[in-house]
Enzyme design. Sequence first.
Site, PDB file in Angstrom:
ATOM      1  CE  LYS A  95      -3.925   1.695   2.977  1.00 46.33           C
ATOM      2  NZ  LYS A  95      -4.833   1.692   4.140  1.00 46.33           N
ATOM      3  CB  SER A 171      -8.037   3.338   2.946  1.00 49.82           C
ATOM      4  OG  SER A 171      -6.856   2.794   3.731  1.00 49.82           O
ATOM      5  CB  SER A 195      -8.056   0.754   5.965  1.00 51.54           C
ATOM      6  OG  SER A 195      -8.987   2.009   5.910  1.00 51.54           O
TER       7      SER A 195
END
Lengths: 533, 102
Positions: A95, A171, A195
């Site tokens: 990420k 996210s 997330s």
Amino acid sequence: MSLTQLSAFEVAHKVRTGEVKAAEFAQAALEQIRAVDGVSGSLNPGELDPIEESKVHAFIQVTQDKAIEQAEKVDQKIANGDEPGLLAGVPLSVKDIFCVEGTRTTAASKIIANFVPPYTATAVQRLVDAGAIVLGKVNLDEFTFGSSNESSAFQPSTSNPWNTEYVPGGSSGGSAASVAAQEVALSLGTDTGGSIRQPAAFCGVVGLKPSYGRVSRLGLIAFASSLDCPGPLSRNVRDSALMLQVMAGNDPKDSTSSTLPVDDYLGALEQDVKGLRIGLSPDYEAVYYPDLESGELHSEPIQKGVREAVLRAAETLAKAGAEIVENVPMPNTRYGIPAYFVISRVEAASNLHRFDGVKYGYRTPEAVEDLNELYRRSRAEGFGLEPKLRILMGMYVSAAEHASSYYQKALKVRSMIRSDFEHAFDPQGAYRLDALLTSTTATTAFKRKAVYGNSVLMQYSDQMTVASNHAGVPALTMPGGLDENGLPIGIQLIGNDFREEMILRIGNAYEQLTADDAWRKVRPQVLQGEVRA
Amino acid sequence: MTTKRISPELFEKLVGLAALELTAEESTYLFEEMNHQLASVEALSQIPLPEDVEPSLHGLEPKGLPPRPDEWKPFAHPEAIIALAPETEDGMIVVPDVKGAK
């Protein structure tokens, strides 16, 4: 079976035994990325070819040369007879909120779009040291602030590989999508209010939020420091156990990282669920949301198919010898989002003050009169709408005149949420749970633009996940079926403090028990060659 | 209509304190969203809290290492950090004048 379909466990085994080279796995991953990912997210995407609508767009940046170099190092180690590590040759995406030395690290924001960190996050370093091959950085909501990926400054944002008209969640949407689309076997995500788990559920993969402090936060660009947890995403439970095994453990450079010994997560998977006490709570069967006029809470049952998946899982585990404990009270779950609106925004506002156009990142190119104007202009031009909203909200609720009614109250509510879990897991208590079984989300994935822009509704999509962040306890999501539209359903196991081994054990057992279920044979749209014009 | 809990004046003050500038369109949207979020936050006021409940800064108290001795350890490549700054001169970060400074 193609190389990209293999689990991390199988990849590492084949590389270690010399059956397949790490370089071959790296090449296979790069080919898969070329086949399904489409253009990478960028600040200036321009006009997109309609064919791009059917692509995943998980990556902001594919680090091809570094991946090949890392794979060659692993192969060299094996040729030399050296230990290649638990993740030898395993393709991994990261990420884009983790610092990687020498690799652009953007947080999906214009304000640090050009940031190249001078050091690497501990979690990433441990994965690379264990032989993982980093294929690149994947997209997310700007600074992790969102639940759909749409707020990324790097467009196109990620699509759901099961149906590219739907969001992947967020996210860690790029993480979940890259794993679901078989671009990588593993991804490193973060979970502050859900997330990792919400996108994993939306994309039909496994995701684990470890206990707070189990994995170092060093090198993670902070959102809410008292809640942030790095963790794995994978296509099966064993792979998440393997990845956690490598990442977990104290880091002297993160004072909140725990000194408790790391359990044998892989060993725990050998055990079954006989005699384990698994709870169901009515407080996870509805979502509670406020009337925007009065603030009063209303409730609505979770999606029917999602609830049925949870009950089906309970039945499956019961047949395997687990004891299902019904009606476990978790009465403060419904206050998770209001408390999160306060705590996470206060911490986010504080963490975002450092981005000022001076030390690194974006600086306005316009002529300015003084330093204050430089700050204002740089931040105004560099931040997207969601960071601005969180800064303003955080400053308001932490202002001295409101602190007792908002921030202090939210911290007390967090204590109450924590006490729900303490009662449920208390070995001398009424429930004595080994795990709580819930849905991961109230609904399956929603369509693009269906929620984006409504910041309250978007936040409420984390209602089933946020309580475990407040309490600091570990939680695992895994696929539990498909809804009537063929979209994945996620079910969640929440464990006691640092009992990751217990929820991984139950999750693995569930996976084995349902291995032959028809829904497990269905593949995401992007893997079926169903390209829509 | 949503009950407004933040006045436009207070909103403008917050924008200044946050070192931000907003376009008219951004202002309208963020002002509305802040007030909507506050309607959610208001739910906190309805929660019956026992007298003795203490606030938690962390749900699970971190059990990390105790603080290290405060010893200076130079970073190996300070020039790599300075190089990240948008404008530098002789190893120093350059910024515009602070208002009113001589």
